[in-house]
Design an enzyme around this catalytic site. Structure first.
Site, PDB file in Angstrom:
ATOM      1  N   GLU A 120       4.112  -5.163   7.381  1.00  0.00           N
ATOM      2  CA  GLU A 120       3.318  -4.085   7.982  1.00  0.00           C
ATOM      3  C   GLU A 120       3.655  -3.837   9.447  1.00  0.00           C
ATOM      4  OE1 GLU A 120       2.155  -6.530   6.058  1.00  0.00           O
ATOM      5  OE2 GLU A 120       0.715  -5.749   4.612  1.00  0.00           O
ATOM      6  N   GLY A 159       0.524  -5.072   0.800  1.00  0.00           N
ATOM      7  CA  GLY A 159      -0.622  -5.176  -0.112  1.00  0.00           C
ATOM      8  C   GLY A 159      -0.235  -5.813  -1.443  1.00  0.00           C
ATOM      9  N   GLU A 186      -0.476  -9.416  -0.838  1.00  0.00           N
ATOM     10  CA  GLU A 186      -1.904  -9.755  -0.733  1.00  0.00           C
ATOM     11  C   GLU A 186      -2.573  -9.763  -2.108  1.00  0.00           C
ATOM     12  OE1 GLU A 186      -2.195  -6.617   2.176  1.00  0.00           O
ATOM     13  OE2 GLU A 186      -2.988  -8.030   3.645  1.00  0.00           O
ATOM     14  N   ALA A 230       0.855  -1.185   0.000  1.00  0.00           N
ATOM     15  CA  ALA A 230       0.000   0.000   0.000  1.00  0.00           C
ATOM     16  C   ALA A 230       0.890   1.234   0.000  1.00  0.00           C
ATOM     17  CB  ALA A 230      -0.871  -0.016   1.250  1.00  0.00           C
TER      18      ALA A 230
HETATM   19  N1  CAA Z   1       4.570   3.257  -0.432  1.00  0.00           N
HETATM   20  C1  CAA Z   1       4.981   4.422  -0.950  1.00  0.00           C
HETATM   21  N2  CAA Z   1       6.171   4.575  -1.585  1.00  0.00           N
HETATM   22  C2  CAA Z   1       6.954   3.496  -1.682  1.00  0.00           C
HETATM   23  C3  CAA Z   1       6.587   2.239  -1.161  1.00  0.00           C
HETATM   24  C4  CAA Z   1       5.317   2.139  -0.516  1.00  0.00           C
HETATM   25  N3  CAA Z   1       4.852   0.982  -0.028  1.00  0.00           N
HETATM   26  N4  CAA Z   1       7.587   1.351  -1.402  1.00  0.00           N
HETATM   27  C5  CAA Z   1       8.538   2.040  -2.070  1.00  0.00           C
HETATM   28  N5  CAA Z   1       8.171   3.316  -2.236  1.00  0.00           N
HETATM   29  C6  CAA Z   1       8.914   4.404  -2.881  1.00  0.00           C
HETATM   30  C7  CAA Z   1      10.039   4.918  -1.985  1.00  0.00           C
HETATM   31  O1  CAA Z   1       9.527   5.848  -1.052  1.00  0.00           O
HETATM   32  C8  CAA Z   1      10.963   5.527  -3.004  1.00  0.00           C
HETATM   33  O2  CAA Z   1      10.428   6.778  -3.381  1.00  0.00           O
HETATM   34  P1  CAA Z   1      11.393   8.096  -3.390  1.00  0.00           P
HETATM   35  O3  CAA Z   1      12.416   7.791  -4.452  1.00  0.00           O
HETATM   36  O4  CAA Z   1      10.452   9.196  -3.742  1.00  0.00           O
HETATM   37  O5  CAA Z   1      11.991   8.171  -2.032  1.00  0.00           O
HETATM   38  C9  CAA Z   1      10.823   4.602  -4.214  1.00  0.00           C
HETATM   39  O6  CAA Z   1       9.608   3.895  -4.020  1.00  0.00           O
HETATM   40  C10 CAA Z   1      11.955   3.580  -4.295  1.00  0.00           C
HETATM   41  O7  CAA Z   1      11.996   2.889  -3.034  1.00  0.00           O
HETATM   42  P2  CAA Z   1      13.361   2.683  -2.208  1.00  0.00           P
HETATM   43  O8  CAA Z   1      14.301   3.813  -2.453  1.00  0.00           O
HETATM   44  O9  CAA Z   1      12.996   2.400  -0.787  1.00  0.00           O
HETATM   45  O10 CAA Z   1      13.927   1.373  -2.950  1.00  0.00           O
HETATM   46  P3  CAA Z   1      14.861   0.245  -2.325  1.00  0.00           P
HETATM   47  O11 CAA Z   1      15.250  -0.612  -3.472  1.00  0.00           O
HETATM   48  O12 CAA Z   1      15.931   0.825  -1.488  1.00  0.00           O
HETATM   49  O13 CAA Z   1      13.909  -0.601  -1.311  1.00  0.00           O
HETATM   50  C11 CAA Z   1      11.876  -1.744  -0.676  1.00  0.00           C
HETATM   51  C12 CAA Z   1      12.820  -1.325  -1.836  1.00  0.00           C
HETATM   52  C13 CAA Z   1      12.567  -2.743   0.228  1.00  0.00           C
HETATM   53  C14 CAA Z   1      10.644  -2.401  -1.323  1.00  0.00           C
HETATM   54  C15 CAA Z   1      11.443  -0.491   0.128  1.00  0.00           C
HETATM   55  O14 CAA Z   1      11.015   0.515  -0.773  1.00  0.00           O
HETATM   56  C16 CAA Z   1      10.368  -0.728   1.119  1.00  0.00           C
HETATM   57  O15 CAA Z   1      10.606  -1.272   2.193  1.00  0.00           O
HETATM   58  N6  CAA Z   1       9.101  -0.324   0.781  1.00  0.00           N
HETATM   59  C17 CAA Z   1       7.991  -0.440   1.683  1.00  0.00           C
HETATM   60  C18 CAA Z   1       7.471  -1.872   1.781  1.00  0.00           C
HETATM   61  C19 CAA Z   1       6.315  -1.947   2.771  1.00  0.00           C
HETATM   62  O16 CAA Z   1       6.439  -1.660   3.930  1.00  0.00           O
HETATM   63  N7  CAA Z   1       5.116  -2.394   2.276  1.00  0.00           N
HETATM   64  C20 CAA Z   1       3.946  -2.528   3.085  1.00  0.00           C
HETATM   65  C21 CAA Z   1       3.089  -1.302   3.003  1.00  0.00           C
HETATM   66  S1  CAA Z   1       1.726  -1.316   4.134  1.00  0.00           S
HETATM   67  C22 CAA Z   1       0.559  -2.290   3.405  1.00  0.00           C
HETATM   68  O17 CAA Z   1       0.735  -2.800   2.302  1.00  0.00           O
HETATM   69  C23 CAA Z   1      -0.740  -2.466   4.169  1.00  0.00           C
HETATM   70  C24 CAA Z   1      -1.654  -3.493   3.622  1.00  0.00           C
HETATM   71  O18 CAA Z   1      -1.654  -4.623   4.036  1.00  0.00           O
HETATM   72  C25 CAA Z   1      -2.638  -3.152   2.595  1.00  0.00           C
END
Ligand code: CAA
Length: 285
Positions: free
Chosen positions: A159, A136, A139, A93
């Protein structure tokens, strides 16, 4: 030439030949979901928020649900492929969109309810996962009917690291597929799991080690689309009932569906073709 571009060009050629409807082609790269027809009977939906690693937001889900529903209604389409990019199927998400949300808004709007609309699509959906399928994104992958992974696929429900829990089915669907102990560990530690683990645990049907996972998913979709549409829909429905009911009720449901298929022209054609030693020509009737 990239795979996506090849798909788009192929789809454009078919459109020019009158094989695909214009509304079915969305090659506008500003859109969150690209739509193409790599085969006349297969819709390919590609998540397209590369800068945010395909983080899932409301706009993306609006487009995705509309595309899925249109594919479900389109008589020319027999199966759907859902994919992302090489780096990310979807990184979850959109945290930036949701970070300031208040309980009252989330509750009143039933936040995430439309994220699971995909589970009401009747045609088979084949997920092709490369890179991150987190939160998400994991999921969303779990809602596909058949899941293929490339060796780079990385799944997880992280999460807990954000102070929340999975909200689009992770705790429920994963538990049914991989069991309580593994799901508890993943949900409570937020650790990711690899494509190999996903294959071993039955989250994905297989890892595609040679060639492109999207091409393989399109092949699977095309094969399914060649069978009778009524029996394919019944097969999907019957398997899904196994997640919702007791064994006795499920077996009864399966048998009733099986009986009902004897009312279809495709059953007559399929069995006649076998006895006449020829390929069946299914009409979806
Ligand atoms: N939401 C918003 N933006 C996101 C994102 C997310 N879930 N995942 C990545 N991005 C964005 C980053 O903010 C970044 O944007 P900027 O360049 O503007 O800063 C861009 O994508 C590239 O990401 P990274 O620089 O972090 O890339 P990386 O290769 O270093 O890491 C990653 C990749 C491990 C996937 C890392 O981005 C990460 O941990 N993302 C979040 C994953 C996460 O926590 N997902 C769960 C979300 S909550 C959810 O999904 C609830 C549900 O059940 C519905």
């Amino acid at each position: 030439m990239s795979l996506l571009l090849r798909h788009h060009l192929a789809a454009s050629h078919r459109a020019a030949a009158g094989l695909a409807r214009a509304r079915w082609l969305s090659t506008d790269t500003s859109r969150n979901v690209l739509i193409s027809r790599p085969e006349p009977s297969v819709a390919l939906l590609t998540l397209n928020r590369p800068k945010a690693l395909n983080a899932l937001n409301s706009a993306l889900f609006g487009e995705l649900n509309a595309a899925l529903e249109e594919a479900d209604e389109d008589g020319d389409i027999g199966a759907i492929v859902l994919t992302g990019s090489d780096k990310a199927f979807a990184a979850g998400a959109d945290i930036k969109e949701m970070k300031d949300k208040q309980f009252a808004d989330a509750y009143k709007s039933n936040f995430l309810v439309n994220w699971t609309r995909m589970s009401s699509i009747r045609k088979p959906i084949i997920g092709a996962v490369s890179g991150y399928a987190l939160g998400g994104g994991c999921e969303l992958a779990l809602m596909c009917d058949i899941l293929l992974a490339s060796p780079t696929a990385t799944f997880g429900q992280p999460e807990i690291k954000l102070g929340v829990i999975p909200g689009a089915g992770g705790t429920q669907r994963l538990t049914r597929i991989i069991g309580k102990a593994r799901t508890m560990e993943l949900v409570l530690t937020g650790r990711n799991f690899t494509a190999d683990e996903a294959e071993r645990w039955g989250v994905v049907s297989r890892i595609v080690r040679e060639g492109s996972v999207v091409d393989e998913a399109v092949k699977v979709a095309s094969r399914i689309a060649g069978f009778g549409r009524v029996s394919v829909q019944a097969g999907k429905e019957a398997v899904n009932v196994a997640f919702e009911t007791t064994l006795e009720q499920g077996l009864k449901y399966e048998r009733r569906l099986f009986h009902s298929l004897f009312a279809t022209a495709d059953q007559k054609e399929g069995m006649a073709a076998f006895t006449e030693k020829r390929n069946a020509q299914f009409k979806g009737e």
